[in-house]
Design a protein around this motif. Structure first.
Motif, PDB file in Angstrom:
ATOM      1  N   ALA A 361      -5.316   4.914   2.742  1.00 15.90           N
ATOM      2  CA  ALA A 361      -6.105   3.725   2.712  1.00 15.90           C
ATOM      3  C   ALA A 361      -6.961   3.197   3.760  1.00 15.90           C
ATOM      4  CB  ALA A 361      -5.323   2.505   2.124  1.00 15.90           C
ATOM      5  N   ALA A 362      -6.525   3.808   4.845  1.00 17.14           N
ATOM      6  CA  ALA A 362      -7.307   3.688   6.192  1.00 17.14           C
ATOM      7  C   ALA A 362      -8.420   4.540   6.591  1.00 17.14           C
ATOM      8  CB  ALA A 362      -6.121   3.895   7.360  1.00 17.14           C
ATOM      9  N   ALA A 363      -8.609   5.667   5.565  1.00 18.31           N
ATOM     10  CA  ALA A 363      -9.917   6.550   5.766  1.00 18.31           C
ATOM     11  C   ALA A 363     -11.106   6.036   5.077  1.00 18.31           C
ATOM     12  CB  ALA A 363      -9.460   7.707   5.078  1.00 18.31           C
ATOM     13  N   ALA A 364     -11.945   6.727   5.503  1.00 22.97           N
ATOM     14  CA  ALA A 364     -13.428   6.476   5.147  1.00 22.97           C
ATOM     15  C   ALA A 364     -13.638   6.252   3.734  1.00 22.97           C
ATOM     16  CB  ALA A 364     -14.298   7.138   5.835  1.00 22.97           C
ATOM     17  N   ALA A 365     -12.972   7.481   2.896  1.00 19.14           N
ATOM     18  CA  ALA A 365     -13.008   7.542   1.478  1.00 19.14           C
ATOM     19  C   ALA A 365     -11.838   7.243   0.820  1.00 19.14           C
ATOM     20  CB  ALA A 365     -13.194   9.074   1.295  1.00 19.14           C
ATOM     21  N   ALA A 368      -6.390   4.975  -4.160  1.00 26.69           N
ATOM     22  CA  ALA A 368      -5.768   3.832  -4.761  1.00 26.69           C
ATOM     23  C   ALA A 368      -4.487   3.219  -3.750  1.00 26.69           C
ATOM     24  CB  ALA A 368      -5.151   4.016  -6.167  1.00 26.69           C
ATOM     25  N   THR A 369      -4.558   2.226  -3.588  1.00 34.34           N
ATOM     26  CA  THR A 369      -3.284   1.519  -2.807  1.00 34.34           C
ATOM     27  C   THR A 369      -3.328   0.169  -3.177  1.00 34.34           C
ATOM     28  OG1 THR A 369      -1.893   1.736  -0.811  1.00 34.34           O
ATOM     29  CG2 THR A 369      -4.208   1.206  -0.468  1.00 34.34           C
ATOM     30  N   THR A 370      -2.190  -0.436  -2.947  1.00 34.88           N
ATOM     31  CA  THR A 370      -2.021  -1.648  -3.181  1.00 34.88           C
ATOM     32  C   THR A 370      -1.001  -2.497  -1.904  1.00 34.88           C
ATOM     33  OG1 THR A 370       0.249  -1.721  -4.545  1.00 34.88           O
ATOM     34  CG2 THR A 370      -1.638  -1.361  -5.599  1.00 34.88           C
ATOM     35  N   PRO A 371      -1.141  -3.650  -1.883  1.00 35.44           N
ATOM     36  CA  PRO A 371      -0.576  -4.277  -0.739  1.00 35.44           C
ATOM     37  C   PRO A 371       1.115  -4.078  -1.030  1.00 35.44           C
ATOM     38  CG  PRO A 371      -2.048  -5.693  -1.703  1.00 35.44           C
ATOM     39  CD  PRO A 371      -2.288  -4.633  -2.607  1.00 35.44           C
ATOM     40  N   ARG A 372       1.597  -3.877  -2.171  1.00 34.83           N
ATOM     41  CA  ARG A 372       3.069  -3.589  -2.554  1.00 34.83           C
ATOM     42  C   ARG A 372       3.409  -2.411  -2.098  1.00 34.83           C
ATOM     43  NH1 ARG A 372       4.579  -7.839  -5.130  1.00 34.83           N
ATOM     44  NH2 ARG A 372       3.519  -9.059  -6.550  1.00 34.83           N
ATOM     45  N   ASP A 373       2.334  -1.345  -1.787  1.00 35.00           N
ATOM     46  CA  ASP A 373       2.850  -0.068  -1.252  1.00 35.00           C
ATOM     47  C   ASP A 373       3.307  -0.394   0.191  1.00 35.00           C
ATOM     48  OD1 ASP A 373       2.461   1.633  -3.555  1.00 35.00           O
ATOM     49  OD2 ASP A 373       0.248   1.986  -2.843  1.00 35.00           O
ATOM     50  N   LEU A 374       2.719  -1.346   0.825  1.00 39.91           N
ATOM     51  CA  LEU A 374       3.097  -1.646   2.280  1.00 39.91           C
ATOM     52  C   LEU A 374       4.239  -2.106   2.191  1.00 39.91           C
ATOM     53  CD1 LEU A 374      -0.391  -2.911   3.241  1.00 39.91           C
ATOM     54  CD2 LEU A 374       0.443  -1.173   4.331  1.00 39.91           C
ATOM     55  N   VAL A 375       4.710  -3.236   1.357  1.00 40.37           N
ATOM     56  CA  VAL A 375       6.029  -3.914   1.212  1.00 40.37           C
ATOM     57  C   VAL A 375       7.037  -2.767   1.023  1.00 40.37           C
ATOM     58  CG1 VAL A 375       7.344  -5.681  -0.061  1.00 40.37           C
ATOM     59  CG2 VAL A 375       4.975  -5.996   0.557  1.00 40.37           C
ATOM     60  N   SER A 376       6.850  -2.011  -0.101  1.00 38.29           N
ATOM     61  CA  SER A 376       7.677  -0.918  -0.252  1.00 38.29           C
ATOM     62  C   SER A 376       7.623   0.063   0.906  1.00 38.29           C
ATOM     63  CB  SER A 376       7.236   0.006  -1.485  1.00 38.29           C
ATOM     64  OG  SER A 376       8.042   0.856  -1.780  1.00 38.29           O
ATOM     65  N   LEU A 377       6.855   0.453   1.697  1.00 41.84           N
ATOM     66  CA  LEU A 377       7.141   1.234   2.807  1.00 41.84           C
ATOM     67  C   LEU A 377       7.778   0.361   3.848  1.00 41.84           C
ATOM     68  CD1 LEU A 377       6.115   3.848   4.471  1.00 41.84           C
ATOM     69  CD2 LEU A 377       4.249   2.636   5.329  1.00 41.84           C
TER      70      LEU A 377
END
Length: 865
Positions: A361-365, A368-377
């Protein structure tokens, strides 16, 4: 005249002719022309049209942008590729056409979306390069960062492809792939595989000075395949390249060889007949009844994937195997440690794939990611200190090896805890207190909402219009609405904004000012939160090496704990694995069958094999007595031992096996024009041609697909070839229904006869399932027919004919005048009659018809051994 939008679409589509182009228009992804017709048909959505130039309408089909993943899954499963074209700038006042570009091309081998992937299995993208009878193979799972390559002959590469089951394989345009390659085939220009181009891709991706530095010296074909794969990702899914941080060339001679046929025959990952009656499984049970199902007691998806890889790639080095066994013993020695570790691992989750989505999600292209991925990580990383503590309690060598890469990743976990809300939602992803700027913008938005709420009360009191209300919509902004009947009571400074059927809407200078400030604050709030979110993802991505190392260590701990749990539950023992030529098992059991029968009813058996003594075991006995179970159990025990697992036996010693090859009954391969017998001979030839003195060969009734004399001759010739082979006589289990084959033991010193014990009591036969020295003297086929439920007249007539044949008068008896003609359905199950009557042969393909016949035969045979 073609519109600017149409020209933009056509220009982008020309660059992606091989994919369905999902073209972002506002809140929808639209498809046009032939793509629209395909999408409408495959997704069962409405096909409409849109004017794109004067007098011209083109087919159109669209989906809401938020539903992209669910529709992608359907298209990818049907073999399509999808180019996702996004609006890469916000609409600007006075600019009619926004800039758009394809940010990723989704293909079967480049998926990272969690809902499109099987959590317990890898999703591989493979690439093949060939020259002069040699093949280079590279494969990657972009959802985890795994990237491997190897080089070998066609058989070696085909076996590895069979194990991998790649979702997508890249190969040069016009090249013929190895036989039986599954998944999507994607031809690329031959230039993509050119050595110089591939070398440049690899050196650029891994910042290496030379191929030697990457371990690819002298592996031109492997390097060509690997470079082509990297180039394909760069063009289609560039966001994932950031965490493909290393390549791991497969060391020749590290893994036991298992071809696709053997993997299938031993039911390692998939049952031969899913849901078949008599196999102890319910219909649709998936992988139930497989070795993987028995051993997979893992608690994380990444642990499940690692266990699957281990079972498909058992080791050859006894020292490496011993290290795995030490780790299994570490967990097997303490039920408390196993239980507490399992509790922690449940919280760890799938660090590998979650990190991939977040870092991408940090890349130029973006992908799909969601804020919940960050919580899960975050929660997964927060579990690592507890996991370290549990393992470190022992302090021994095993613990030290596991802890070496089990980093706590505390800084990243703390960043996520500080930055991301526990329950994120649109507009409320970044936690309050993380950014003063964002907190200020949110405060301004709250003040505006407070003003609007107070404005409604003030104006009602000032005007006396109790039904007055203040509202907002995206088209007209903020407004004051009053019924038409009270329109004459509104203050003179109000300005009419919109007329409705039942009312009027107004605005004021003060309201417009607040509206401007509110919209400006909201826009700045969204931009600031998105910028902060990208920054957090970038910081997470920068810590990728340590996170992925920690994830790998957690997966290892998960597999070791799972194998220890299996050993404890099922009574497995630690085998001795060495460089001898001995396979010695005392009271061995089939790991799957013993789980499917009543407790304590499985009959264990011994095995003694060695190249210098009992090299070939010729096993005779009736069908259903347990021959097939015994053959598979020996092979599975060897496989489990070399994977690092404990084994179902009282005691076991396994001299390292370099290849397990098996041949059992097979369906006709009608699609390839092969009969059952041809398939049998092809598999037998592959086994004989590829075996060494360290191989374990398992034959189940070779020669039964042809006439008795032909089959007997072939079976004997195979046994003699294996025994007398000067360049390596393989350890072999050879089950047969040809009793005459037992005679070879008299002339071949390393052949031993064994049979399955049978007891006859009062004219009835009892299968004892014991493997004993000596050959069987009878087949008991008629008895098996009786057990299978053949009509009584058939069984009685078979007994008469058998007696006549044994007395040398079979042909005369069978042809005597007045011999009864048996009715096909005499005494048959009415259910069988009804099922046959319901069939529609004219609507079946040959393969479907054959499968129906096998299913009907399976019902008659009863339980399989």
């Amino acid at each position: 005249m073609t519109t600017p939008l149409r020209r933009q679409y056509l220009e982008i589509k020309r660059r992606y002719p091989h994919a369905l182009l999902f073209f972002r228009l506002g809140d929808f992804y639209e498809t046009f022309d032939e793509d629209a017709e395909t999408v409408a048909r495959e997704l069962e959505i409405t096909l409409t049209s849109r004017p794109m130039s004067k007098g011209e309408r083109v087919p159109l089909a669209g989906i809401p942008h938020h539903a992209l993943d669910s529709y992608l899954g359907k298209l990818i499963a049907r073999g399509y590729k999808v180019a996702v074209c996004e609006q890469v700038e916000a609409p600007a006042k006075g600019k009619k056409l926004v800039d758009r570009r394809v940010v990723r091309v989704v293909t079967p081998g480049t998926l990272v979306e969690d809902n499109l992937l099987e959590s317990a299995a890898n999703n591989y993208l493979a690439a093949l390069a060939a020259a002069d009878g040699r093949w280079g193979l590279a494969y990657a799972d972009v959802s985890t960062g795994e990237f491997t390559c190897l080089e070998g002959d066609e058989g070696e590469v085909a076996a590895e492809l069979g194990r991998l089951g790649p979702a997508e394989t890249l190969l040069p345009q016009g090249a013929a792939p190895p036989a039986a390659l599954t998944g999507t085939l994607t031809p690329l220009a031959a230039a993509s595989f050119a050595h110089k181009a591939a070398e440049a891709e690899l050196l650029g991706q891994f910042a290496a000075a030379s191929l030697e530095a990457l371990g690819l010296a002298g592996r031109r074909l492997a390097a060509s395949a690997a470079g082509a794969l990297i180039g394909y990702l760069r063009e289609n899914q560039p966001a994932v390249l950031g965490h493909v941080s290393r390549i791991a060339p497969q060391r020749p001679g590290r893994f036991l060889s298992l071809d696709a046929s053997t993997v299938r025959n031993l039911e390692i990952f998939e049952p031969l007949r899913p849901g078949a009656e008599g196999a102890g499984r319910a219909p649709g049970a998936g992988r139930e009844g497989t070795l993987l199902a028995v051993l997979d007691l893992t608690k994380t998806p990444m642990g499940a994937r690692l266990l699957r890889r281990w079972l498909g790639q058992p080791l050859l080095d006894p020292d490496e195997i011993g290290e795995r066994q030490d780790a299994v013993a570490f967990f097997a020695g303490s039920a408390v440690r196993r239980g507490r570790t399992a509790e922690v691992l449940v919280r760890t989750g799938d660090l590998e794939r979650t990190f991939t989505r977040v870092s991408s999600a940090a890349a130029a292209a973006p992908v799909a990611t969601t804020p919940r991925d960050l919580v899960s990580l975050r929660r997964g990383l927060e579990s690592l200190p507890a996991l370290r503590e549990l393992i470190a309690e022992d302090g021994g060598e095993v613990a030290g090896r596991l802890l070496a890469e089990l980093h706590t990743c505390g800084e990243t976990a703390a960043l996520l805890a500080a930055a991301i809300a526990d329950d994120p939602s649109p507009g409320a992803v970044i936690r309050t207190g993380f950014s003063d700027e964002l907190d200020g913008l949110r405060g301004a938005a709250r003040e505006t909402r407070q003003y609007v709420a107070e404005l409604e009360g003030r104006e009602r009191e000032r005007t006396g219009i109790k039904s007055l209300k203040v509202g907002y919509n995206r088209v007209f902004g903020y407004y004051i609405e009053v019924p038409k009947a009270r329109a004459g009571d509104v203050p003179a400074e109000w300005q009419r904004k919109q007329t409705l059927v039942g009312g009027e809407r107004y605005t004021t200078e003060e309201l417009r000012g607040h509206e401007y400030r509110a919209l400006s604050a909201r826009e700045r709030e969204e931009e600031t939160e998105a910028q902060l979110l990208r920054g957090v993802c970038s910081q997470v991505a920068a810590a990728g090496a340590r996170i992925l190392e920690a994830a790998g260590a957690a997966a290892l701990a998960d597999v070791f704990r799972a194998l220890a749990e299996a050993a404890s539950r099922y009574g497995y023992v630690r085998p001795v694995v060495d460089d001898s030529d001995v396979i010695a098992v005392r009271d061995g059991r089939h790991p799957v069958v013993e789980r499917l029968v009543a407790e304590s009813t499985f009959v264990p058996n011994d095995t003694e094999l060695s190249c210098s003594d009992a090299q070939v075991i010729v096993l005779t006995g009736p069908n259903m007595a347990g021959k097939s179970t015994y053959l598979r159990q020996v092979a599975l025990i060897a496989l489990m031992a070399q994977a690092g697992s404990f084994v179902p036996a009282a005691e076991a010693r396994i001299g390292v096996v370099d290849r397990i090859a098996s041949r059992v009954g097979a369906l006709d391969d009608i699609a390839a024009g092969h009969s059952t017998f041809m398939v049998e001979m092809l598999e037998t030839a592959a086994m004989l041609n590829g075996s060494t003195a360290r191989s374990l060969l398992v034959f189940d009734e070779v020669g039964r697909g042809t006439s008795t004399y032909d089959g007997m001759a072939i079976a004997r010739a195979v046994v003699e070839f294996i025994h007398n082979r000067p360049d390596g006589a393989s350890r072999t289990l050879f089950a047969t229904h040809y009793h005459e084959l037992t005679e070879v033991a008299a002339s071949l010193p390393r052949v031993r006869n064994f049979s399955v014990a049978v007891a006859e009591e009062g004219g009835e036969v009892v299968f004892l399932h014991r493997i004993l020295p000596g050959g069987a003297d009878r087949s008991y086929g008629v008895h098996v027919a009786r057990l299978a439920g053949l009509p009584r007249p058939v069984v009685q007539r078979a007994e008469e004919l058998l007696a006549a044949l044994e007395n040398g008068a079979g042909e005369k008896e069978a042809a005597r005048p007045g011999a009864p003609q048996l009715a096909l359905f005499a005494g048959a199950d009415e259910g069988l009659r009804e099922d046959l009557a319901a069939l529609e042969p004219d609507g079946m393909t040959p393969l479907e018809a054959l499968r129906v016949l096998y299913d009907l035969a399976e019902r008659a045979r009863g339980p399989r051994t």
